[in-house]
Design a protein around this motif. Structure first.
Motif, PDB file in Angstrom:
ATOM      1  N   TRP A  91      -1.630  -7.849   2.135  1.00  0.00           N
ATOM      2  CA  TRP A  91      -1.595  -6.398   1.984  1.00  0.00           C
ATOM      3  C   TRP A  91      -0.758  -5.798   3.097  1.00  0.00           C
ATOM      4  O   TRP A  91      -1.018  -6.043   4.278  1.00  0.00           O
ATOM      5  CB  TRP A  91      -3.000  -5.816   2.031  1.00  0.00           C
ATOM      6  CG  TRP A  91      -3.894  -6.265   0.908  1.00  0.00           C
ATOM      7  CD1 TRP A  91      -3.564  -7.065  -0.157  1.00  0.00           C
ATOM      8  CD2 TRP A  91      -5.269  -5.946   0.758  1.00  0.00           C
ATOM      9  NE1 TRP A  91      -4.653  -7.243  -0.972  1.00  0.00           N
ATOM     10  CE2 TRP A  91      -5.726  -6.578  -0.438  1.00  0.00           C
ATOM     11  CE3 TRP A  91      -6.171  -5.203   1.489  1.00  0.00           C
ATOM     12  CZ2 TRP A  91      -7.030  -6.460  -0.894  1.00  0.00           C
ATOM     13  CZ3 TRP A  91      -7.477  -5.090   1.029  1.00  0.00           C
ATOM     14  CH2 TRP A  91      -7.891  -5.712  -0.152  1.00  0.00           C
ATOM     15  N   LEU A  92       0.250  -5.005   2.730  1.00  0.00           N
ATOM     16  CA  LEU A  92       1.169  -4.415   3.705  1.00  0.00           C
ATOM     17  C   LEU A  92       1.142  -2.892   3.649  1.00  0.00           C
ATOM     18  O   LEU A  92       1.224  -2.310   2.573  1.00  0.00           O
ATOM     19  CB  LEU A  92       2.605  -4.881   3.431  1.00  0.00           C
ATOM     20  CG  LEU A  92       2.868  -6.383   3.329  1.00  0.00           C
ATOM     21  CD1 LEU A  92       4.338  -6.636   3.030  1.00  0.00           C
ATOM     22  CD2 LEU A  92       2.432  -7.095   4.585  1.00  0.00           C
ATOM     23  N   GLU A  93       1.091  -2.285   4.815  1.00  0.00           N
ATOM     24  CA  GLU A  93       1.219  -0.826   4.938  1.00  0.00           C
ATOM     25  C   GLU A  93       2.701  -0.467   5.040  1.00  0.00           C
ATOM     26  O   GLU A  93       3.570  -1.337   4.951  1.00  0.00           O
ATOM     27  CB  GLU A  93       0.455  -0.339   6.179  1.00  0.00           C
ATOM     28  CG  GLU A  93      -1.017  -0.132   5.938  1.00  0.00           C
ATOM     29  CD  GLU A  93      -1.343   1.137   5.164  1.00  0.00           C
ATOM     30  OE1 GLU A  93      -0.421   1.887   4.780  1.00  0.00           O
ATOM     31  OE2 GLU A  93      -2.533   1.375   4.933  1.00  0.00           O
ATOM     32  N   ILE A 145       0.839  -1.194   0.000  1.00  0.00           N
ATOM     33  CA  ILE A 145       0.000   0.000   0.000  1.00  0.00           C
ATOM     34  C   ILE A 145       0.876   1.246   0.000  1.00  0.00           C
ATOM     35  O   ILE A 145       0.672   2.157  -0.789  1.00  0.00           O
ATOM     36  CB  ILE A 145      -0.972  -0.036   1.198  1.00  0.00           C
ATOM     37  CG1 ILE A 145      -1.855  -1.280   1.106  1.00  0.00           C
ATOM     38  CG2 ILE A 145      -1.819   1.244   1.234  1.00  0.00           C
ATOM     39  CD1 ILE A 145      -2.622  -1.613   2.362  1.00  0.00           C
ATOM     40  N   HIS A 146       1.845   1.273   0.898  1.00  0.00           N
ATOM     41  CA  HIS A 146       2.861   2.327   0.941  1.00  0.00           C
ATOM     42  C   HIS A 146       4.183   1.611   1.188  1.00  0.00           C
ATOM     43  O   HIS A 146       4.371   1.035   2.260  1.00  0.00           O
ATOM     44  CB  HIS A 146       2.586   3.335   2.059  1.00  0.00           C
ATOM     45  CG  HIS A 146       1.281   4.044   1.903  1.00  0.00           C
ATOM     46  ND1 HIS A 146       1.046   4.947   0.896  1.00  0.00           N
ATOM     47  CD2 HIS A 146       0.146   3.976   2.620  1.00  0.00           C
ATOM     48  CE1 HIS A 146      -0.184   5.411   1.014  1.00  0.00           C
ATOM     49  NE2 HIS A 146      -0.758   4.834   2.034  1.00  0.00           N
ATOM     50  N   PRO A 147       5.127   1.612   0.251  1.00  0.00           N
ATOM     51  CA  PRO A 147       6.313   0.759   0.346  1.00  0.00           C
ATOM     52  C   PRO A 147       7.440   1.267   1.238  1.00  0.00           C
ATOM     53  O   PRO A 147       8.329   0.504   1.589  1.00  0.00           O
ATOM     54  CB  PRO A 147       6.786   0.677  -1.098  1.00  0.00           C
ATOM     55  CG  PRO A 147       6.388   1.987  -1.687  1.00  0.00           C
ATOM     56  CD  PRO A 147       5.068   2.317  -1.033  1.00  0.00           C
ATOM     57  N   VAL A 148       7.418   2.536   1.606  1.00  0.00           N
ATOM     58  CA  VAL A 148       8.551   3.112   2.339  1.00  0.00           C
ATOM     59  C   VAL A 148       8.752   2.396   3.675  1.00  0.00           C
ATOM     60  O   VAL A 148       7.825   2.262   4.464  1.00  0.00           O
ATOM     61  CB  VAL A 148       8.356   4.625   2.566  1.00  0.00           C
ATOM     62  CG1 VAL A 148       9.482   5.193   3.408  1.00  0.00           C
ATOM     63  CG2 VAL A 148       8.273   5.349   1.231  1.00  0.00           C
ATOM     64  N   VAL A 185      -1.469  -6.251   7.168  1.00  0.00           N
ATOM     65  CA  VAL A 185      -0.467  -5.878   8.176  1.00  0.00           C
ATOM     66  C   VAL A 185      -0.390  -4.357   8.211  1.00  0.00           C
ATOM     67  O   VAL A 185      -0.068  -3.721   7.207  1.00  0.00           O
ATOM     68  CB  VAL A 185       0.914  -6.502   7.859  1.00  0.00           C
ATOM     69  CG1 VAL A 185       1.908  -6.155   8.959  1.00  0.00           C
ATOM     70  CG2 VAL A 185       0.803  -8.014   7.694  1.00  0.00           C
ATOM     71  N   GLY A 186      -0.681  -3.776   9.387  1.00  0.00           N
ATOM     72  CA  GLY A 186      -0.726  -2.328   9.546  1.00  0.00           C
ATOM     73  C   GLY A 186       0.645  -1.684   9.624  1.00  0.00           C
ATOM     74  O   GLY A 186       1.666  -2.350   9.834  1.00  0.00           O
ATOM     75  N   SER A 187       0.664  -0.375   9.496  1.00  0.00           N
ATOM     76  CA  SER A 187       1.905   0.416   9.494  1.00  0.00           C
ATOM     77  C   SER A 187       2.767   0.143  10.718  1.00  0.00           C
ATOM     78  O   SER A 187       2.275   0.110  11.839  1.00  0.00           O
ATOM     79  CB  SER A 187       1.567   1.907   9.480  1.00  0.00           C
ATOM     80  OG  SER A 187       0.928   2.249   8.297  1.00  0.00           O
ATOM     81  N   GLY A 188       4.052  -0.043  10.473  1.00  0.00           N
ATOM     82  CA  GLY A 188       5.017  -0.193  11.549  1.00  0.00           C
ATOM     83  C   GLY A 188       5.019  -1.535  12.244  1.00  0.00           C
ATOM     84  O   GLY A 188       5.778  -1.749  13.191  1.00  0.00           O
ATOM     85  N   ALA A 189       4.194  -2.470  11.807  1.00  0.00           N
ATOM     86  CA  ALA A 189       4.135  -3.784  12.448  1.00  0.00           C
ATOM     87  C   ALA A 189       5.394  -4.589  12.161  1.00  0.00           C
ATOM     88  O   ALA A 189       6.040  -4.421  11.122  1.00  0.00           O
ATOM     89  CB  ALA A 189       2.905  -4.554  11.979  1.00  0.00           C
TER      90      ALA A 189
END
Length: 169
Positions: free
Chosen positions: A100-102, A82-85, A123-127
């Motif tokens: 799906w990965l944040e 979703i956001h690769p950074v 998987v949410g952001s920063g996990a």
């Protein structure tokens, strides 16, 4: 090419949730699509036995997107960055369909053990998912959760260290 198209279709579904359908062109131009394409290219080259050549899209992905996915990491169709950074994934990781990965997700090896992700995973952001753990089908990992133990199918992992929350009936 078939896998990349399935990734784009999954992203189209994600972007269209709760609203009008989203065009494939919008999805192609969205954040994360280039990272997905470079991952699929490196995986294809690795499958052909051209691992040294696969390092080219690997490095380009790191430079352009801040996204590091091991050359031998495997994900089924419908893989969406979703956001690769800040995404870092070990080469030994295996994921099913519709993962799906944040941003800033880390999925890594620990002491020879590596994560396995089932189908329909978010998987949410920063996990962080670390070590020989299995994330079951339809599971969710909350933002900033640190998963060190298995996540049963349909459950949500929350917190540091992650605790499991059963699905609502």
């Amino acid at each position: 090419m078939k896998l990349l198209l399935s990734d784009l279709r999954a992203k189209q579904v994600l972007y269209g949730e709760g609203g009008p359908p989203v065009s494939l062109i919008k999805v192609v131009l969205a954040d994360g699509t280039l990272a997905n394409a470079l991952y699929r290219l490196q995986a294809w080259l690795a499958r052909l036995g051209l691992a040294p050549l696969a390092l080219i899209p690997h490095v380009v992905n790191k430079w352009l997107n801040g996204c590091v996915i091991g050359v031998k990491a495997q994900f089924g169709p419908g893989f969406v960055l979703i956001h690769p950074v800040g995404v870092v994934i070990n080469s030994s990781v295996r994921g099913g369909r519709n993962v799906w990965l944040e941003s800033s997700v880390v999925i890594g090896e620990n002491r020879g053990g590596f994560p396995r992700l089932g189908d329909d995973i978010f998987v949410g952001s920063g996990a962080k998912i670390i070590g020989a753990v299995t994330v079951g089908d339809r599971a969710r990992v909350g933002a900033n959760a640190v998963v060190l133990h298995d996540v049963p199918a349909g459950h949500t992992a929350l917190g540091i260290p992650a605790r499991m929350r059963a699905p609502r009936a």
